[in-house]
Scaffold this active site. Structure first.
Site, short mmCIF file in Angstrom:
data_model
loop_
_atom_site.label_atom_id
_atom_site.label_comp_id
_atom_site.label_asym_id
_atom_site.label_seq_id
_atom_site.Cartn_x
_atom_site.Cartn_y
_atom_site.Cartn_z
N LYS A 221 0.86 -1.15 0.08
CA LYS A 221 -0.08 -0.11 -0.19
C LYS A 221 0.86 1.01 -0.11
CE LYS A 221 -4.52 -1.38 1.28
NZ LYS A 221 -5.64 -1.20 2.41
N ARG A 255 -4.86 -9.52 4.67
CA ARG A 255 -4.98 -9.82 3.14
C ARG A 255 -3.86 -9.14 2.47
NH1 ARG A 255 -6.99 -5.86 -0.47
NH2 ARG A 255 -8.35 -6.94 -2.14
#
Length: 286
Positions: A221, A255
């Site tokens: 991210k 995740r």
């Protein structure tokens, strides 16, 4: 913790592997958009130790419009194939739409992963109707598929995150979702800048202390990229470092794009925490 048809021990740390049925994912650039390629990805991550697959038909970032019918077309057939091919695998679908939730649960999905923090308030009713699990995220009420802009918090960031996820969890419970099937997620980067996300991560134990199982979606991210000044394809080390810290602080579900590497990190942390024995111990014993 119970995720649809599957139950897990209280100390289990689970790998949720991302499978994108999108042509424009920020990470894989559409590598698994074709259904057969997506199925190959599922087979691979199962071999690598994934406990859950998270199937998504719409990328999170702004982009081309994907209506309900198109999202259903992208994910339902794959859910059905995975359900048949891997009955031991938890199937999650990344969607904020109740109509999509209905369709995927009917096809065999165990989890509805609502990355947009209850944008459709009826998604909890779908989860309850199908006895599915639901992921309750914090996004601060932002519109789905929008990026944060000059985001701020009136109070302490973790206090507001907790208010958001706990409120969502209570709504799910009131709708009839089983308590053991509700998971909370601080939603790294969603509705937050990098400073916010880092603060939430270092205080993740405050979420764990609520008693609800915690999911973290850290993989490659922007907060990793900005912290280390690395492009998307060079964020694995930062992701795994954050994974280890999150595991030590007690998060339960991860995740990820890189399932094998994450599995090793989680196993190592579990052993360091005294929750898993080493795979073998011969050094100094022979």
């Amino acid at each position: 913790m119970r995720l649809g048809r599957h139950t897990f021990a209280d100390d289990a740390m689970l790998v949720m592997a991302i499978v994108n049925r999108t042509p424009d994912s920020f990470y894989d650039k559409g590598a698994t958009f074709a259904e057969d390629k997506a199925m190959e990805r599922v087979d691979l991550v199962v071999e690598q130790g994934a406990d859950i697959v998270d199937i998504g038909g719409v990328k999170a970032a702004p982009g081309g419009e994907v209506d309900v019918a198109e999202e259903i077309d992208r994910v339902v057939g794959l859910v059905a194939r995975v359900h048949e091919a891997h009955p031991q695998l938890v199937i999650s679908v990344d969607t904020w739409r109740a109509e999509v939730g209905e369709a995927v649960c009917a096809a065999g999905a165990d989890v509805l992963n609502d990355a947009w923090g209850g944008a459709d308030p009826t998604l909890v009713d779908v989860a309850a109707r199908h006895d599915a699990a639901i992921i309750c995220t914090h996004t601060g009420g932002v519109e789905p598929r929008t990026r944060p802009f000059r985001t701020g918090f009136e109070r302490d960031v973790m206090a507001e995150v907790l208010d958001g996820v706990l409120g969502y969890a209570e709504r799910a419970l009131a709708a009839g979702v089983a308590r053991e099937s509700i998971v909370i997620d601080p939603a790294h980067d969603f509705g937050k800048n990098t400073h916010h996300t880092l603060e939430v991560t270092r205080r993740l134990d405050e979420m764990v202390d609520t008693g609800w199982p915690v999911l973290v979606s850290l993989s490659n991210k922007d907060f990793v990229g900005e912290t280390l000044d690395k492009p998307v394809d060079q964020r694995l080390i930062g992701t795994l470092a954050t994974t280890a810290v999150s595991a030590w602080l007690g998060a339960r579900i991860y995740r990820v794009h890189e399932a094998a590497e994450t599995r090793q990190v989680l196993d190592m942390v579990a052993t360091l925490r005294g929750e898993r024995p080493p795979a073998r111990t011969i050094r100094g014993l022979a």
